[in-house]
Design a protein around this motif. Structure first.
Motif, PDB file in Angstrom:
ATOM      1  N   THR A   1      41.398 -14.994  32.675  1.00  0.00           N
ATOM      2  CA  THR A   1      41.893 -14.117  33.756  1.00  0.00           C
ATOM      3  C   THR A   1      41.364 -14.534  35.129  1.00  0.00           C
ATOM      4  OG1 THR A   1      40.047 -12.545  33.554  1.00  0.00           O
ATOM      5  CG2 THR A   1      41.986 -12.158  32.137  1.00  0.00           C
ATOM      6  N   ASP A   2      40.746 -15.731  35.238  1.00  0.00           N
ATOM      7  CA  ASP A   2      40.104 -16.157  36.493  1.00  0.00           C
ATOM      8  C   ASP A   2      39.158 -15.087  37.023  1.00  0.00           C
ATOM      9  OD1 ASP A   2      41.041 -18.732  36.629  1.00  0.00           O
ATOM     10  OD2 ASP A   2      42.746 -18.253  37.911  1.00  0.00           O
ATOM     11  N   GLY A   3      38.428 -14.462  36.109  1.00  0.00           N
ATOM     12  CA  GLY A   3      37.396 -13.506  36.487  1.00  0.00           C
ATOM     13  C   GLY A   3      37.880 -12.093  36.753  1.00  0.00           C
ATOM     14  N   LYS A   4      39.195 -11.865  36.672  1.00  0.00           N
ATOM     15  CA  LYS A   4      39.673 -10.482  36.878  1.00  0.00           C
ATOM     16  C   LYS A   4      39.053  -9.567  35.825  1.00  0.00           C
ATOM     17  CE  LYS A   4      44.004 -11.778  39.102  1.00  0.00           C
ATOM     18  NZ  LYS A   4      43.815 -13.243  38.984  1.00  0.00           N
ATOM     19  N   GLU A   5      38.842 -10.119  34.627  1.00  0.00           N
ATOM     20  CA  GLU A   5      38.075  -9.415  33.593  1.00  0.00           C
ATOM     21  C   GLU A   5      36.785 -10.187  33.405  1.00  0.00           C
ATOM     22  OE1 GLU A   5      40.143  -8.360  29.954  1.00  0.00           O
ATOM     23  OE2 GLU A   5      42.043  -8.625  31.013  1.00  0.00           O
ATOM     24  N   GLY A   6      35.666  -9.536  33.670  1.00  0.00           N
ATOM     25  CA  GLY A   6      34.367 -10.160  33.428  1.00  0.00           C
ATOM     26  C   GLY A   6      33.551 -10.442  34.669  1.00  0.00           C
ATOM     27  N   HIS A   7      34.190 -10.574  35.845  1.00  0.00           N
ATOM     28  CA  HIS A   7      33.405 -10.817  37.062  1.00  0.00           C
ATOM     29  C   HIS A   7      32.623  -9.569  37.442  1.00  0.00           C
ATOM     30  CE1 HIS A   7      32.709 -10.862  41.460  1.00  0.00           C
ATOM     31  NE2 HIS A   7      32.362 -12.113  41.233  1.00  0.00           N
ATOM     32  N   ASP A   8      33.299  -8.433  37.476  1.00  0.00           N
ATOM     33  CA  ASP A   8      32.627  -7.165  37.764  1.00  0.00           C
ATOM     34  C   ASP A   8      32.148  -6.590  36.438  1.00  0.00           C
ATOM     35  OD1 ASP A   8      33.298  -7.514  40.438  1.00  0.00           O
ATOM     36  OD2 ASP A   8      35.167  -6.412  40.223  1.00  0.00           O
ATOM     37  N   TRP A   9      30.843  -6.408  36.300  1.00  0.00           N
ATOM     38  CA  TRP A   9      30.256  -6.017  35.023  1.00  0.00           C
ATOM     39  C   TRP A   9      29.060  -5.115  35.282  1.00  0.00           C
ATOM     40  CZ3 TRP A   9      25.432  -7.230  32.771  1.00  0.00           C
ATOM     41  CH2 TRP A   9      25.329  -6.978  31.402  1.00  0.00           C
ATOM     42  N   ASN A  10      29.082  -3.910  34.707  1.00  0.00           N
ATOM     43  CA  ASN A  10      27.933  -2.986  34.812  1.00  0.00           C
ATOM     44  C   ASN A  10      27.422  -2.839  36.252  1.00  0.00           C
ATOM     45  OD1 ASN A  10      28.123  -2.619  32.085  1.00  0.00           O
ATOM     46  ND2 ASN A  10      26.067  -3.284  31.602  1.00  0.00           N
ATOM     47  N   ASP A  11      28.345  -2.644  37.195  1.00  0.00           N
ATOM     48  CA  ASP A  11      28.009  -2.425  38.606  1.00  0.00           C
ATOM     49  C   ASP A  11      27.363  -3.630  39.277  1.00  0.00           C
ATOM     50  OD1 ASP A  11      29.036   0.200  38.561  1.00  0.00           O
ATOM     51  OD2 ASP A  11      27.146   0.922  37.709  1.00  0.00           O
TER      52      ASP A  11
ATOM     53  N   GLU B   1      12.092 -13.474  48.597  1.00  0.00           N
ATOM     54  CA  GLU B   1      13.332 -12.972  49.198  1.00  0.00           C
ATOM     55  C   GLU B   1      14.467 -12.964  48.162  1.00  0.00           C
ATOM     56  OE1 GLU B   1      16.705 -14.206  52.507  1.00  0.00           O
ATOM     57  OE2 GLU B   1      14.829 -15.323  52.472  1.00  0.00           O
ATOM     58  N   LEU B   2      14.565 -14.028  47.383  1.00  0.00           N
ATOM     59  CA  LEU B   2      15.643 -14.126  46.388  1.00  0.00           C
ATOM     60  C   LEU B   2      15.421 -13.140  45.238  1.00  0.00           C
ATOM     61  CD1 LEU B   2      16.151 -17.993  46.344  1.00  0.00           C
ATOM     62  CD2 LEU B   2      17.410 -16.256  47.651  1.00  0.00           C
ATOM     63  N   TRP B   3      14.168 -12.916  44.870  1.00  0.00           N
ATOM     64  CA  TRP B   3      13.866 -11.927  43.823  1.00  0.00           C
ATOM     65  C   TRP B   3      14.310 -10.529  44.282  1.00  0.00           C
ATOM     66  CZ3 TRP B   3      12.691 -12.401  38.847  1.00  0.00           C
ATOM     67  CH2 TRP B   3      12.252 -11.264  38.166  1.00  0.00           C
TER      68      TRP B   3
ATOM     69  N   ALA C   1      17.838  -6.019  43.625  1.00  0.00           N
ATOM     70  CA  ALA C   1      18.689  -5.014  44.260  1.00  0.00           C
ATOM     71  C   ALA C   1      19.987  -4.831  43.472  1.00  0.00           C
ATOM     72  CB  ALA C   1      18.986  -5.399  45.707  1.00  0.00           C
ATOM     73  N   THR C   2      20.475  -5.903  42.853  1.00  0.00           N
ATOM     74  CA  THR C   2      21.716  -5.812  42.075  1.00  0.00           C
ATOM     75  C   THR C   2      21.443  -5.517  40.603  1.00  0.00           C
ATOM     76  OG1 THR C   2      23.884  -6.788  41.722  1.00  0.00           O
ATOM     77  CG2 THR C   2      22.021  -8.263  41.505  1.00  0.00           C
ATOM     78  N   TRP C   3      20.267  -5.891  40.096  1.00  0.00           N
ATOM     79  CA  TRP C   3      19.912  -5.674  38.689  1.00  0.00           C
ATOM     80  C   TRP C   3      18.426  -5.317  38.614  1.00  0.00           C
ATOM     81  CZ3 TRP C   3      23.198  -4.795  34.962  1.00  0.00           C
ATOM     82  CH2 TRP C   3      22.778  -4.836  33.628  1.00  0.00           C
TER      83      TRP C   3
END
Length: 135
Positions: A14-24, A102-104, A109-111
């Motif tokens: 699906t070119d990421g339409k399913e699977g790119h957005d996952w658990n917020d 900084e990267l941590w 922030a996302t996970w």
């Protein structure tokens, strides 16, 4: 919930339409070359953008051993990345001690569970920077 091979298959189909957005959060596909087998392995991983680069974390849920994909890229840092429909070659490197704080923060922030994973292990969990290859 998608993860593992089914996640990779649906993401690619699906070119990421399913699977790119996952658990917020957001997920990319990382393809590494097996350090002993020479085979290609694709792993869905949480990522964030940092400038032109993509940032991922080699947490393995706080396991004492680094994930196989990280051990593979240590042996061969030339990887393939897919973000949505964008597939490209990249070079992977472990963030320097100066870059890591900084990267941590960006990644926790996302996970937020990354902080829990680090607390569970004596292993210093690496942050990996994926730099798009020129070309």
């Amino acid at each position: 919930m998608l993860y593992g091979k089914e996640h990779v298959d649906r993401y690619r189909a699906t070119d990421g339409k399913e699977g790119h957005d996952w658990n917020d959060t957001t997920v990319l596909l990382l393809t590494t070359t097996g350090r002993t087998s020479g085979r290609k392995y694709t792993t869905p991983l949480i990522y964030q953008k940092h400038g032109d680069d993509y940032v991922i974390v080699a947490s393995k849920g706080g396991d004492p051993q680094a994930p196989d994909w990280y051990r593979n890229l240590e042996a061969d840092p030339d990887v393939e990345v897919q973000v949505m429909g964008d597939r490209f070659p990249a070079r992977a490197r472990t963030a320097s001690p100066e870059e890591k704080p900084e990267l941590w923060r960006l990644m926790t922030a996302t996970w937020p569970q990354y902080d829990e994973y680090q607390a569970k292990t004596d292993r210093e969990i690496p942050v990996v920077v994926l730099e798009r290859a020129a070309g």
